[in-house]
Motif scaffolding. Sequence first.
Motif, short mmCIF file in Angstrom:
data_model
loop_
_atom_site.label_atom_id
_atom_site.label_comp_id
_atom_site.label_asym_id
_atom_site.label_seq_id
_atom_site.Cartn_x
_atom_site.Cartn_y
_atom_site.Cartn_z
N THR A 239 0.83 -1.35 -0.05
CA THR A 239 -0.11 0.10 -0.03
C THR A 239 0.83 1.20 -0.30
N PRO A 240 0.42 2.38 -0.69
CA PRO A 240 1.19 3.60 -0.70
C PRO A 240 1.46 4.22 0.66
N TYR B 28 3.40 10.76 7.23
CA TYR B 28 2.96 10.14 6.34
C TYR B 28 1.59 9.33 6.73
N LEU B 29 0.95 8.92 5.79
CA LEU B 29 -0.43 8.11 6.09
C LEU B 29 -0.08 6.84 5.13
N LYS B 30 0.00 5.60 5.77
CA LYS B 30 -0.01 4.28 5.41
C LYS B 30 -1.44 4.00 5.11
N CYS C 100 1.32 7.73 10.29
CA CYS C 100 0.10 7.26 10.79
C CYS C 100 -0.54 5.99 10.02
N VAL C 101 -0.85 4.88 10.44
CA VAL C 101 -1.73 3.82 9.63
C VAL C 101 -3.19 4.10 9.56
N SER C 102 -3.81 4.36 8.16
CA SER C 102 -5.28 4.38 8.12
C SER C 102 -5.69 3.24 7.81
#
Lengths: 335, 335
Positions: free
Chosen positions: A61-62, A71-73, A297-299
């Motif tokens: 995943t980007p 950053y958002l994972k 931050c993991v979304s």
Amino acid sequence: MTTGCPRTSTAEIAYPVEVDYAHDEVPDGLFAGEPARSAGLDRWTPLLPPLDAPTLGEGGTPLIEIGDGAYLKDESRNPTWSHKDRLNRCTVSAAVRMDAPGVVVASSGNHGASAAAFAARAGLRCIVLTSPDAPPAVRSFVDSYGAVVLPLPQESRWPLMRQITDRLGYHPVSNLTVTHTGHAFGPEGYKTIAYEIFTEIGVPAAVFTPTGYGELLFGVWKGFAELRRLGLACSVGGHRGLVAIPESGGEALPVSDEEMAAAQAELSRQGVWAELSAAAGLAGLRRHGAVDGPVVCVSTSSGFKDLTVGSHRAEPIDPTWEAVSRRLRAAGITA
Amino acid sequence: MTTGCPRTSTAEIAYPVEVDYAHDEVPDGLFAGEPARSAGLDRWTPLLPPLDAPTLGEGGTPLIEIGDGAYLKDESRNPTWSHKDRLNRCTVSAAVRMDAPGVVVASSGNHGASAAAFAARAGLRCIVLTSPDAPPAVRSFVDSYGAVVLPLPQESRWPLMRQITDRLGYHPVSNLTVTHTGHAFGPEGYKTIAYEIFTEIGVPAAVFTPTGYGELLFGVWKGFAELRRLGLACSVGGHRGLVAIPESGGEALPVSDEEMAAAQAELSRQGVWAELSAAAGLAGLRRHGAVDGPVVCVSTSSGFKDLTVGSHRAEPIDPTWEAVSRRLRAAGITA
């Protein structure tokens, strides 16, 4: 594998089986060079359980920059649009290896839908024990993969799950124990999130991740801990710890629904529509305040998962420039 | 750029502006070696318009084997879970470059939501002219990105879109012409689907793609045609043509709703939940019959996009083994 460690578990507490690897046999260069979005989970086979279930292209995943070194994972980019696909590639693989006729899962959301998808892909049946109050959107989702959905009161789900396991030989891909230990292979899937982050930006100063039972949290921590064992990551602990479990020196941050809603709105303004609970990672960062160094931050999932929409028709606007420009002015848009 | 080619267009027919590149300046090795899921659209900058709008990690979607030499290109794995993100990265880039205060789009579905997301990401406003009958799930989706949604009768949408463009200086990211030519940069985004397929399996024997106005179709064809110009692809035409436009020697295959529903069910059994229209690619392959060599079906979006669910509660099952096993037997599951 599914009932907890036979050596350490008691009648009251089931300790999860922990998976370990021959770290000295991990090929050099496994983590080198290439960007993370190349081959999904199959890239990491030397550090994963046998992946007997076929892939749906999970993982990879980007990592999206959202400003101020954060950053958002974006885990909504998995096959069933949540991080649970990493877990289920691994747990359904266990079912395939054990020659189970199917898998059974207690879930009213992403976990069940993901298990249903990977079971379908592997040619296994899937039984989902769900709540009668599960969101309708999620029900359509689980149904679509041909799973048998059993709406049951909360307290009956685990006893009946055990009966399905015992009587039908189905493999449980969610918790079957008195305490919530989860399937031993689940965090093995989740830890690939840490691997992917590492190949893109190295070891971040902090990772903020939503958590319920702590399985995702444990998996991400384990991934970075393994990188340290492999001599690749210099530090995975400290006040700026990567994961908020006691061993890492991280912090557990409670966030309110209002804080999650604010984080969800902040992500929407950046073009990312996250599930409310998926925004807990960013909500945690906002509550914690700035961190010195890159932060991830993991979304975990997509806004579609929250949908409780009805079917009412939108009120059409009078199709004149006057009416339209009035509506636009109300939204702050003028010539 | 948005009203058609100034040299060839007439009052009746607007011919799209065609984007061309200095092919002899394309770096060697652009298409070599690496797997396709590495860097999204930014990998292909030598063959794309300037990407002034920030990325949301679009593109780089997985190619999933679905048996008998066929692959599924799963475009539901984009930032707003459809292929439209490839287009809007490019079209919103045009708006940024032109210093427009925002973008305007006529769409009741994926196109509008994707434009809203990329506009939000770029810090631009977005106006979506939609149908009052747009599915509620799609409305929640578009709303989430902070777009201004204007429900309008079909026939008023295009005239009002032109007024928004002329009076407010908004950049149109969908068709603004008498005939549907689309934005010149749209197919430039879509052609990266061909590039990605090529880096993973070379030139397939056929590509089956859903199509409405033919923009995706044109884009995929253009991608393969460019590979031929670059001396990388030996053949992109013939009866086994890649795309069903007359120039390629491909075929246009009409498929019924029933055929799309059957293809959607076939994909669900493989663990992929596609939007009904997204299953048109596989429906086309099934209608056409076997093709000699690898085949790619493009699945453009996710099953969530079709949702028209209400909010009714599921009927709980009696939580006894007798009731549960009866339900399981009815689904063909026995000990």
